[in-house]
Design an enzyme around this catalytic site. Structure first.
Site, mmCIF file in Angstrom:
data_model
loop_
_atom_site.group_PDB
_atom_site.id
_atom_site.type_symbol
_atom_site.label_atom_id
_atom_site.label_comp_id
_atom_site.label_asym_id
_atom_site.label_seq_id
_atom_site.Cartn_x
_atom_site.Cartn_y
_atom_site.Cartn_z
ATOM 1 N N PRO A 146 0.841 -1.208 0.000
ATOM 2 C CA PRO A 146 0.000 0.000 0.000
ATOM 3 C C PRO A 146 0.869 1.247 0.000
ATOM 4 C CG PRO A 146 -0.772 -1.605 1.611
ATOM 5 C CD PRO A 146 0.545 -2.096 1.129
ATOM 6 N N GLU A 147 0.594 2.165 -0.926
ATOM 7 C CA GLU A 147 1.350 3.407 -1.021
ATOM 8 C C GLU A 147 0.501 4.554 -0.461
ATOM 9 O OE1 GLU A 147 4.401 3.460 -1.768
ATOM 10 O OE2 GLU A 147 4.752 1.570 -2.811
ATOM 11 N N ARG A 195 1.739 -11.240 6.026
ATOM 12 C CA ARG A 195 3.196 -11.328 6.010
ATOM 13 C C ARG A 195 3.850 -10.726 7.253
ATOM 14 N NH1 ARG A 195 5.016 -9.569 0.002
ATOM 15 N NH2 ARG A 195 6.981 -10.465 0.734
ATOM 16 N N HIS A 216 -4.400 -14.257 10.726
ATOM 17 C CA HIS A 216 -3.599 -13.147 10.211
ATOM 18 C C HIS A 216 -4.025 -11.795 10.773
ATOM 19 C CE1 HIS A 216 -1.799 -16.015 7.588
ATOM 20 N NE2 HIS A 216 -2.895 -16.193 6.866
ATOM 21 N N ARG A 272 22.921 14.371 -7.265
ATOM 22 C CA ARG A 272 22.504 12.974 -7.121
ATOM 23 C C ARG A 272 22.732 12.225 -8.433
ATOM 24 N NH1 ARG A 272 17.909 11.686 -2.764
ATOM 25 N NH2 ARG A 272 18.288 13.414 -1.334
#
Length: 280
Positions: free
Chosen positions: A2-3, A116, A98, A160
């Site tokens: 999830p972002e 996870r 879970h 950079r």
């Protein structure tokens, strides 16, 4: 994973419903990335404040009973990890194998499901102290912050040598440009994802900032992306993945020039791009 759009959509889906509720109990299941950091019992009777988001973290303020409302609230910093999801409802049924965190309140049950176990729920005396402060310390600007301008980006990219795609993903300049959204923003801005970050001109930085903001606005409006199993706290799927311009479209024609979209690996993440529309 999830972002930012998915985390913000999750926040919006339960924040108003849990605001002002009193905590009845807190239960932790199997260990997550870090221990909770306090006795769960100490949070009983606390009042839930306005849930905030910082990057991909959620802050759930909790004002203990009997503590002055003027005192900074303690709270819980929540991260969804690689595949975690929050659910909130009056009744969610028995916890499954879970389900590793449950905050039972007078308004309903907030539950973290994380197969996870890369997610986290940690207590802090405030967002600015303890482990929450350390986890948030290295985050860049929010994408819609007034200070997030082309001038800021140009200054931060100077020197950079990493690719602009990797610079966006690092999260120390701007948060929220995860893999899907970085691919889409670079396409919208017409920038080759392999270009060294320090080589971007001020004009291209201006375009990239606007592209990142536009892509994230679109993702938020469409409920985020559900590539695998993301759902908000209502259980609703996101739909941004159905309208991507390059992400996940390897071999398909570019929506601008009809050239086949390509895929390559950058930092073990798939990058999708148009070799014609995106220039070095």
């Amino acid at each position: 994973m999830p972002e930012l759009p998915e985390v913000e959509v999750t926040r919006q889906s339960f924040a108003s419903r849990i605001l002002g509720a009193q905590v009845l109990s807190l239960r932790m299941g199997k260990p997550l990335r870090w221990p909770l950091g306090c006795d769960p019992g100490r949070l009983e009777g606390a009042t839930v404040g306005a849930v905030l988001r910082r990057g991909k973290y959620l802050w759930v303020p909790l004002s203990p009973a009997g503590v002055s409302a003027e005192s900074p609230p303690e709270g819980l910093l929540v991260h969804l990890g690689m595949s975690g999801a929050l659910s909130f409802a009056k009744s969610l049924g028995p916890a499954g194998p879970h389900d590793h965190f449950e905050l039972d309140t007078t308004a309903g049950l907030l539950r973290l499901t994380d197969p996870r176990r890369f997610g986290a729920v940690v207590w802090g005396a405030s967002m600015a102290s303890g482990l929450p402060a350390r986890l948030l310390a290295g985050l860049g600007l929010e994408p819609f912050d007034e200070a997030m301008t082309g001038a800021y980006l140009h200054q931060r990219l100077k020197g950079r040598k990493v690719s602009i795609k990797q610079a966006l993903l690092a999260g120390d300049i701007v948060v929220g440009a995860g893999n899907i959204y970085a691919c889409e923003a670079l396409f919208m801005a017409g920038i080759d994802p392999q270009l060294a970050a320090g080589r971007l001109s001020r004009a291209r930085c201006d375009r990239l900032v606007l592209a990142v903001q536009e892509v994230l606005h679109q993702a938020l409006a469409m409920g985020g992306s559900s590539l695998r199993d993301f759902k908000d706290a209502h259980g609703s799927l996101g739909h941004f993945q159905l309208s991507t311009r390059v992400y996940g479209r390897e071999g398909e024609p570019c929506r601008n020039c009809a050239t086949a979209v390509r895929r390559m690996l950058q930092g073990q993440r798939s990058t999708f791009f148009c070799p014609v529309c995106q220039k070095k």
